[in-house]
Design a protein around this motif. Structure first.
Motif: not given
Lengths: 462, 462
Positions: B132-136, B329-330, B332, B334-337
């Motif tokens: 979850x930390x890494x996957x956009x 647009x990416x 913005x 974070x995936x964690x949240x």
């Protein structure tokens, strides 16, 4: 033929006035969807302006999605995009392709990130400082994080910055939007070819984007001056996609441009952390004596695209103006991530991660160059700009168009990027030049890349 | 007197053309910093346009910070704000005041948030799904979160929405910027008085913002039609700061305006979660048969300002357009949240938190009303619009100006908000009407509020 009275433009630059006239007529429907615009040369002659003027106006309309440039056919009006008239097509399902191998993406390999360390820091912040979840950060970011970034820039890049100059934002794109607002009304000069998202973000914010040409040293000062832009956005450390490094004298020349015109330079240092050049050049920001440079960088590129945190270093002269005009925005980065990142940087974890990333990046790049040199297609390619960095240009001798190569590769599940993808006007950029990104090419994927590229290039011999 | 040839405006609305002329002359220096602009009436007569036209142009310049409105003196040009000429004042240290008590802030009391539950979910996501930390996330947000939000809206608000209509963004302000880009070129009608950040965000994005007047039912349709706006941004559930609730017939009338003009309505439902009305009215979005409503809401208001996550519900007809124009647009957040919030909602934690928040909010508000009614200043105040919600208007009988009351309160460490703070033009709004926010008033702070308010109001009798 379209006729506009350019003498009525007042102090507005010609290209901007022409662009506004065209845009008004497209949005009002006077220029219907699907209509073909006159050729740049024809309209320039008709209006008595230079082709460059028409080109700048057309480019802006293309960037905004009002006009489409079709290779060898010309410019066409797209559907209107304004309320009060805009009726989009019904939604169609457009599945995103799944790539077997992507040589276009310049994303760093997220598997290299020490996610265990990050997770541990997250748990520690939650345990030691549970309020981190609840306390909103000041709009310019948490003081701890701004201090950690400033200390990193002082120690690692020799930049004499203080924490009060740092603004933390939810990724580089978000900060581009803020800059477009800070400099509203100014035209932005952008590298051509260059990173498309920069142009998209500025254009979407309503800024006029003007292409400036690159020579062997980076942005050409003559092209910059002729553009009449107020703000220049560049990546002097390692231009994307050309890989150009702007030497010191050119950097000084660009700074003189900013000083003499009252302009500003946005220095986008997006991948300098991954540069393994023995002695990196000083940043523009650190040799800027006049306060005309805004430095921008991001952690999404070095940590993970899932963590969208970027930052600006503002010159002192802009601090009050930023506060006055943009200080109302809340900081969009969650406080938890800001605390974790501050600890990651100040505890040394970030530098250790970067050192490892640089080593692996260099190894990957060397392996890619070696594998391509030993491949069956070695005789038909030429590697250009193999300077520091994670991407390089590869010229291919071929009798096929870029589009044909791209389609054939896509059939095999291989995603290719071409230099022409990054140009304001694809027709003016040399064909047959691939942009190869090494970031994701571990040894297994490299083998596959050589095999697939071989098939794409073989095919076209037949 | 300023003279502009409004016949040269083409299809541009008069106010917009006038605004652009004035702005050009301010940015170019033709109108010097500090210069007084003609009165609205004088300029209107001189140019042969209505006072409303001049007012709209002036309001936009004020919103952009190019012009300042000084009570009883008029409109004055501020320092130019454009590269190529702009030289800001040297940075001065401006310490932010620290308030003993803040009755202006409408932030929910973060201490009420179950931070332990959130921290536990965060630890669980990190343990079960370290990636979850890494996957956009996809640019429109994580599928799990979009599904959880859609299910919440279906179950809790009776909105027939699917996950594909949801766009997750880094807070409501960020989403306002995206909407300004989606509707670029359109003028935005905003409630007057209204929430200043909405106007600031749209204006900073280059959108023309037009005030529309409120009557007892909310936005006045006549004022809306006369504005000529393409997009209307409203909070029909509980307008800020007036507390107005727009009844169903008026909602339907506003929808008819959108249908008949091809306009769009942005329905900002920012604090409906805290409403304790027995039967909330259906949202505009859920009675919109024509796909003209974009629904926007945020979790920063109900969870914590440190967690900036907002979302839109797009009508089906806009999905493709959004993807085409803003899909680059990416995301913005974070995936964690996003993972944690998805679990918080789908596990029922969010609804339990809201239920508790509503109960406490209602108790706080009732206590505030009771304490004010029993206070020494009870005879000099009148509570207006005591409908559902966390804020209300309080009219004060006084012989002092709002500014005098505000200064006196500030001396005591008490921050007050006035209705006039929320108006496009403070001079046209009734004085002596405070906007009281109850969110932070637990029993201890309430005692202090009564005591401090008593001193402010006492003082002025003497």
């Amino acid at each position: 033929m379209l006729t506009y009275d350019l003498s009525a433009r007042g102090s507005t630059p010609r290209y901007e006035y022409l662009y506004r006239c065209l845009r008004r007529d497209i949005l009002s429907g006077a220029l219907a969807s699907g209509a073909r615009l006159p050729s740049k040369r024809a309209l320039a002659e008709h209006l008595g302006v230079s082709v460059i003027t028409v080109e700048a106006a057309y480019s802006q309309l293309v960037a905004e999605g009002c006009v489409e440039s079709r290779p060898r056919r010309g410019y066409f009006v797209l559907a209107r995009a304004m309320p009060g008239g805009f009726e989009p097509e019904p939604a169609a399902s457009r599945p995103q392709p799944v790539w077997r191998l992507d040589l276009r993406s310049n994303r760093v390999d997220a598997a290299l990130f020490p996610s265990g360390v990050w997770a541990k820091l997250t748990r520690r912040v939650l345990a030691e400082n549970p309020d981190a979840l609840l306390e909103g950060a000041p709009h310019e970011g948490l003081p701890e994080l701004r201090e950690a970034i400033a200390a990193y820039l002082r120690g690692y890049k020799g930049m004499a910055v203080s924490a009060r100059q740092i603004v933390v934002g939810a990724g580089a794109e978000f900060l581009y939007l803020m800059l477009a607002q800070l400099f509203s009304g100014a035209a932005f000069a952008l590298e051509n070819p260059g990173y498309p998202k920069i142009r998209l973000a500025y254009s979407a914010s309503g800024a006029l984007c003007l292409p400036v040409e690159l020579d062997a040293q980076g942005v050409n000062p003559g092209s910059l001056r002729r553009s009449g832009a107020g703000v220049l956005h560049i990546s002097p450390a390692h231009q994307y996609p050309t890989g150009l490094v702007t030497p010191l004298p050119r950097r000084q020349e660009l700074l003189r441009w900013a000083e003499s015109t009252g302009g500003y330079i946005v220095e986008d240092d997006y991948d300098s952390e991954l540069s393994y050049a023995p002695r990196p050049l000083p940043t523009l920001s650190s040799i800027d004596g006049a306060g005309r440079v805004i430095y921008v960088n991001t952690f999404s590129q070095t940590i993970s695209p899932a963590i969208r945190i970027g930052y600006l270093v503002l010159p002192e002269r802009l601090l009050d103006e930023w506060e006055r005009r943009l200080g109302f925005y809340s900081c969009a980065v969650p406080s938890l991530e800001q605390h974790v990142l501050a600890r990651f940087i100040s505890g040394g974890g970030y530098e250790r991660h970067l050192a490892r990333l640089r080593k692996i990046s260099r190894e990957r790049r060397d392996s890619v160059l070696a594998a391509f040199a030993a491949s069956p297609f070695a005789g038909r390619i030429e590697i250009a700009e193999p300077g520091a960095g994670l991407h390089f240009l590869m010229r291919v001798r071929t009798n096929q168009s870029d589009d044909a190569l791209r389609s054939r590769a896509a059939e095999l599940g291989l995603r290719l990027g071409f230099l022409s993808d990054y140009a304001f006007d694809a027709r003016r950029v040399e064909q047959h030049t691939l942009v190869i990104n090494c970031a994701g090419l571990d040894s297994e994927r490299l083998k596959e890349a050589v095999s697939l590229l071989g098939r794409v290039l073989e095919d076209e011999i037949a």
